[in-house]
Design an enzyme around this catalytic site. Structure first.
Site, PDB file in Angstrom:
ATOM      1  CG  ASP A 115     -39.147 -25.242  69.470  1.00 42.70           C
ATOM      2  OD1 ASP A 115     -38.454 -25.125  70.505  1.00 42.70           O
ATOM      3  OD2 ASP A 115     -38.788 -24.794  68.368  1.00 42.70           O
ATOM      4  CG  ASP A 129     -36.456 -21.833  66.784  1.00 40.77           C
ATOM      5  OD1 ASP A 129     -35.815 -21.117  67.585  1.00 40.77           O
ATOM      6  OD2 ASP A 129     -37.284 -22.684  67.157  1.00 40.77           O
TER       7      ASP A 129
HETATM    8  C1  LIG Z   1     -26.363 -24.777  67.695  1.00 41.13           C
HETATM    9  C2  LIG Z   1     -27.862 -24.543  67.948  1.00 41.13           C
HETATM   10  C3  LIG Z   1     -28.356 -24.485  69.249  1.00 41.13           C
HETATM   11  C4  LIG Z   1     -29.712 -24.282  69.480  1.00 41.13           C
HETATM   12  C5  LIG Z   1     -30.573 -24.141  68.406  1.00 41.13           C
HETATM   13  C6  LIG Z   1     -31.994 -23.949  68.619  1.00 41.13           C
HETATM   14  N1  LIG Z   1     -32.794 -23.433  67.697  1.00 41.13           N
HETATM   15  O1  LIG Z   1     -34.032 -23.460  68.177  1.00 41.13           O
HETATM   16  C7  LIG Z   1     -33.987 -24.047  69.378  1.00 41.13           C
HETATM   17  C8  LIG Z   1     -35.236 -24.383  70.114  1.00 41.13           C
HETATM   18  C9  LIG Z   1     -35.120 -24.338  71.586  1.00 41.13           C
HETATM   19  C10 LIG Z   1     -35.655 -23.010  71.976  1.00 41.13           C
HETATM   20  O2  LIG Z   1     -34.617 -22.235  72.412  1.00 41.13           O
HETATM   21  C11 LIG Z   1     -36.267 -22.390  70.751  1.00 41.13           C
HETATM   22  N2  LIG Z   1     -36.304 -23.464  69.741  1.00 41.13           N
HETATM   23  N3  LIG Z   1     -32.724 -24.354  69.698  1.00 41.13           N
HETATM   24  C12 LIG Z   1     -30.093 -24.200  67.093  1.00 41.13           C
HETATM   25  C13 LIG Z   1     -28.751 -24.407  66.878  1.00 41.13           C
HETATM   26  F1  LIG Z   1     -28.224 -24.464  65.629  1.00 41.13           F
END
Ligand SMILES: Cc1ccc(-c2noc([C@H]3C[C@@H](O)CN3)n2)cc1F
Length: 329
Positions: free
Chosen positions: A214, A33
């Site tokens: 992102d 991420d």
């Molecule tokens: C269940 C779940 C929920 C959210 C995320 C998630 N991971 O990265 C992000 C985006 C949005 C921001 O927060 C930073 N990058 N969202 C992953 C999941 F597996």
């Protein structure tokens, strides 16, 4: 050191991309991420009621507990997790961080517990937004970048099939043409950049402005002017209160979308904007381009844009001059 790890779509909608990562002596499947900066995992410290079918990190077995250290993170969609911290070896492809802060979850929200494809996240934004207290910890990239052949990593994500994250090198066999570079504003801890003019079907649809790259976000969130101008070209589309965004007939023809970044025009092929039916079997589909009102006003270039492009997260000009490189795959 340098090397590549496979990044596989977590499902048929390319909701996220997961990679095998060895934490201690266990291999987990983690969501890389570039929009956050905590490496956290389901672990033997996670309550059994929340472990689901996840692979678990066992900090007691292989790690060094950072006594009294805690972390607590909330993501854009309101999901989140928190816990305690170990230092341990983390291996991604052939790249090793010998003393990486591995954040073991003692609690995780239902979205993570039920997402069986994802055993945690590897945050690849800037360490300035890592949530560990009392002493903030470094990301995997920050820990290894001085040992990489070049201080960079590339995201090579694909629609409906496996791609890679490459650490420490550029692979000219994975992109066409030249890489266009653009300055990064990391003042908020993100890979922030400026995107410019957009067009659909040869018509100007406005300028984007400040955005973040992102990999952890699934869709493409843009200023409402740009989004409404795009869907004006999609017969039968509407901005639905029921479904909380733009929808259209699944049979609709979706035009390509073009955006200028770093002086070069990049294209998202129209079919990528069909995210999925609004519910199983429906002939109404939800768009993969949505207004940034859904992301608190932040313009986010998520996987809908990233897949099909070669995106370089680059600190070769020094850690105070980060930049993004973009090329067509
Ligand atoms: C269940 C779940 C929920 C959210 C995320 C998630 N991971 O990265 C992000 C985006 C949005 C921001 O927060 C930073 N990058 N969202 C992953 C999941 F597996």
């Amino acid at each position: 050191q340098q090397g590549s790890v496979t990044a596989s779509p977590s499902d048929s909608m390319d909701d996220s991309y997961i990679c095998p990562v060895t934490t201690g002596s266990n291999t987990l499947h983690l969501d890389f991420d570039t929009g956050s900066s905590d490496l956290w995992v389901f672990s033997t410290d996670t309550p059994a009621s929340e472990q689901g079918s996840h692979s678990l990190y066992n900090g007691e077995a292989t790690g060094k507990l950072l006594s009294g250290y805690t972390w607590d993170i909330t993501y854009e969609d309101g999901s989140g997790s928190k816990g305690i911290v170990y230092s341990d070896k983390v291996v991604i492809g052939p790249v090793t961080a010998t003393s990486q802060a591995v954040e073991a979850a003692t609690s995780a929200s239902s979205g993570f517990v039920s997402d069986t494809s994802t055993d945690g996240l590897v945050g690849l934004a800037f360490s300035s937004i890592n949530t560990v207290e009392p002493q903030q910890q470094l990301t995997f990239f920050d820990n290894v970048k001085s040992s990489l052949a070049s201080p960079l990593f590339a995201a090579v994500l694909k629609h409906g099939k496996a791609g890679t994250y490459d650490f420490g090198y550029l692979d000219s066999s994975k992109y066409t043409g030249s890489i266009a570079y653009t300055a990064v504003d990391n003042s908020q801890g993100f890979w922030g950049f400026t995107a410019g003019a957009t067009t659909v079907g040869g018509k100007s649809t406005g300028s984007v402005g400040a955005a973040i790259m992102d990999t952890g976000t699934t869709l493409l969130y843009l200023p409402s002017k740009v989004v409404s101008a795009y869907y004006a070209q999609v017969k039968g589309s509407s901005n639905s209160n029921t479904y909380g965004g733009y929808i259209f007939p699944c049979s609709a023809t979706l035009p390509d979308w073009n955006v200028s970044i770093g002086g070069t025009t990049f294209t998202v092929t129209g079919s990528y904007f069909n995210y999925s039916p609004v519910s199983s079997g429906s002939s109404t589909c939800y768009g993969a381009m949505q207004p940034n009102s859904q992301t608190g006003g932040s313009t986010v270039f998520g996987d809908t844009f990233i897949k099909g492009h070669y995106i370089v997260f680059d600190q070769t000009q020094g850690s105070n001059s980060p930049r993004l490189g973009l090329a067509k795959q």
